[in-house]
Each structure stands twice: as C-alpha cells, then as structure tokens.
Design a protein around this motif. Sequence first.
Motif, PDB file in Angstrom:
ATOM      1  N   GLN A  18       0.846  -1.192   0.000  1.00  9.54           N
ATOM      2  CA  GLN A  18       0.000   0.000   0.000  1.00  9.54           C
ATOM      3  C   GLN A  18       0.884   1.246   0.000  1.00  9.54           C
ATOM      4  O   GLN A  18       1.671   1.446   0.919  1.00  9.54           O
ATOM      5  CB  GLN A  18      -0.899   0.010   1.236  1.00  9.54           C
ATOM      6  N   PRO A  19       0.768   2.108  -1.021  1.00  8.22           N
ATOM      7  CA  PRO A  19       1.609   3.306  -1.039  1.00  8.22           C
ATOM      8  C   PRO A  19       1.124   4.378  -0.064  1.00  8.22           C
ATOM      9  O   PRO A  19       1.868   5.285   0.284  1.00  8.22           O
ATOM     10  CB  PRO A  19       1.514   3.793  -2.480  1.00  8.22           C
ATOM     11  N   VAL A  20      -0.126   4.265   0.383  1.00  9.15           N
ATOM     12  CA  VAL A  20      -0.703   5.240   1.312  1.00  9.15           C
ATOM     13  C   VAL A  20      -1.379   4.483   2.444  1.00  9.15           C
ATOM     14  O   VAL A  20      -2.102   3.512   2.207  1.00  9.15           O
ATOM     15  CB  VAL A  20      -1.727   6.156   0.603  1.00  9.15           C
ATOM     16  N   THR A  22      -3.905   5.237   5.656  1.00 10.20           N
ATOM     17  CA  THR A  22      -4.802   6.229   6.241  1.00 10.20           C
ATOM     18  C   THR A  22      -5.528   5.619   7.423  1.00 10.20           C
ATOM     19  O   THR A  22      -5.984   4.470   7.355  1.00 10.20           O
ATOM     20  CB  THR A  22      -5.832   6.720   5.204  1.00 10.20           C
ATOM     21  N   GLN A  42       3.342   0.268  10.072  1.00  7.53           N
ATOM     22  CA  GLN A  42       3.358   0.497   8.626  1.00  7.53           C
ATOM     23  C   GLN A  42       4.773   0.772   8.140  1.00  7.53           C
ATOM     24  O   GLN A  42       5.178   0.288   7.084  1.00  7.53           O
ATOM     25  CB  GLN A  42       2.436   1.652   8.241  1.00  7.53           C
ATOM     26  N   TRP A  46       6.828  -1.296   5.296  1.00  7.51           N
ATOM     27  CA  TRP A  46       7.428  -0.676   4.119  1.00  7.51           C
ATOM     28  C   TRP A  46       8.925  -0.934   4.026  1.00  7.51           C
ATOM     29  O   TRP A  46       9.582  -0.508   3.087  1.00  7.51           O
ATOM     30  CB  TRP A  46       7.166   0.820   4.108  1.00  7.51           C
ATOM     31  N   ARG A  83      -2.360  10.186   7.909  1.00 10.95           N
ATOM     32  CA  ARG A  83      -2.105   9.698   6.552  1.00 10.95           C
ATOM     33  C   ARG A  83      -0.598   9.649   6.357  1.00 10.95           C
ATOM     34  O   ARG A  83       0.092  10.653   6.538  1.00 10.95           O
ATOM     35  CB  ARG A  83      -2.734  10.634   5.529  1.00 10.95           C
ATOM     36  N   SER A  85       2.310   8.511   3.497  1.00 10.02           N
ATOM     37  CA  SER A  85       2.458   8.153   2.082  1.00 10.02           C
ATOM     38  C   SER A  85       3.932   8.130   1.715  1.00 10.02           C
ATOM     39  O   SER A  85       4.730   8.901   2.238  1.00 10.02           O
ATOM     40  CB  SER A  85       1.692   9.124   1.181  1.00 10.02           C
ATOM     41  N   ARG A  86       4.247   7.198   0.820  1.00  5.44           N
ATOM     42  CA  ARG A  86       5.600   7.129   0.271  1.00  5.44           C
ATOM     43  C   ARG A  86       5.639   8.072  -0.920  1.00  5.44           C
ATOM     44  O   ARG A  86       4.861   7.955  -1.847  1.00  5.44           O
ATOM     45  CB  ARG A  86       5.928   5.712  -0.155  1.00  5.44           C
ATOM     46  N   GLU A  87       6.561   8.993  -0.864  1.00  2.00           N
ATOM     47  CA  GLU A  87       6.689  10.021  -1.891  1.00  2.00           C
ATOM     48  C   GLU A  87       7.784   9.639  -2.887  1.00  2.00           C
ATOM     49  O   GLU A  87       8.625   8.797  -2.594  1.00  2.00           O
ATOM     50  CB  GLU A  87       7.037  11.362  -1.236  1.00  2.00           C
ATOM     51  N   ARG A  93       5.781  11.033   3.763  1.00  2.00           N
ATOM     52  CA  ARG A  93       4.995  12.220   4.124  1.00  2.00           C
ATOM     53  C   ARG A  93       4.020  11.820   5.221  1.00  2.00           C
ATOM     54  O   ARG A  93       3.272  10.853   5.078  1.00  2.00           O
ATOM     55  CB  ARG A  93       4.242  12.765   2.916  1.00  2.00           C
ATOM     56  N   TRP A 149       1.543  18.724   8.276  1.00  2.00           N
ATOM     57  CA  TRP A 149       2.273  17.709   7.528  1.00  2.00           C
ATOM     58  C   TRP A 149       3.779  17.881   7.712  1.00  2.00           C
ATOM     59  O   TRP A 149       4.254  18.962   8.053  1.00  2.00           O
ATOM     60  CB  TRP A 149       1.915  17.758   6.041  1.00  2.00           C
TER      61      TRP A 149
END
Length: 188
Positions: A18-20, A22, A42, A46, A83, A85-87, A93, A149
């Motif tokens: 999962q790239p995100v 939440t 998480q 990753w 949230r 996320s992999r940027e 992020r 953020w």
Amino acid sequence: MTFSASRQRPPLPPPAEQPVFTLRFTASPRGARLARRLASHQMDAWGWGYGTPVHGAVELVVAELAANAVTHGRVPGRDAELRLSREPGGCVRVEVSDTRGERWPRTGSAGGEPDGEADGGRGLLLVAALSVDWGVCERAGGAPGKTVWAVIAPTMEAGPDLAAVGGPDLAAAGRGQPPTAGGDASTT
C-alpha cells in the motif's frame, strides 16, 4: 441479512504494497497512541525496520502531531486522521488532520523558543528537526479543520540529536528511556 459476492469489497493489498496508509482515530490520548503504533507498524511493513533512524523519526513525528491534534485541535465527537504516504525519492509524508480550523500552530520564527523550564512547547521544534520540510494547510476536499504535515527523508544516517532540540529529557524519550527526574518528555 446476507450480502451477495458482488457487493463485497475486494481484499486490501498487504501493508507493504500500500503506497498510502490512512487511519481515522478518536481525538483522545488513546487514539493518538494508536496512530503512533500503527504508523510504526506500517513503517516496518514498508521496509524501515524497528530501530532504524527513519522509522524512529516518523514515529516521533506522528506522536507529536497526533498529540497536538488531540490536545489543541479536538472537537468533541469528531475524529482526527493520520495519513502516511511514500513520496517520490523515497521520502515519507506524514499528515495529521483535525477539525479545529481556527487554531493553527505558529510556524517558523513566529513560534518563538519555548521557556527552558516549561513542560511543553517543543513538539513542533522536534518535528522541524526531524523533517526536511513541514507546514500547515487547510484540509482537502473542503472538510473542516487543518492538516499539519511533515516530510521525512529516507536517508537519515543517524538518529536525530534530540538533546539539541529539547534537552536531555527529550533525548532520553527518543531512545525509549524514561525522562530524568523532574522532567516529563511524554506526549501521548
């Protein structure tokens, strides 16, 4: 009541794919603690294992932002949201949203330095020290509130110098040690 197979949701991919990530969490200390723990899980999924500098930085940033959301951004009956996320470039992020839009944290030099004897006021200094960039914006989609953020670089070679940000108590908390007598470095 039964559901047909056509109405069932497709299974979610494993956490590593999962790239995100939440999570909505209750605006309470228990909810903030849950956000920190699941963010830690998480990060491990990753590939940033427990104990690595990047994992620790993300965990501390989530802890600070979630604690601020439930302390300063709480609206009774409304949840907060995390949230991750992999940027591009491998950065992570971190976004924590609350529903209190009229209370934004002070950023940059406008926030000032906390009193050396104060129990709090170092959370956003810690976030700034651990991230390559951070800020505050309105929530996406016109939802009430704000999102704080931070972007964490994947190439942290060593853990952050938490003593430089918040003194020995904060440095001890960053290593998973209890604070020294007379100080409390816990946020959640």
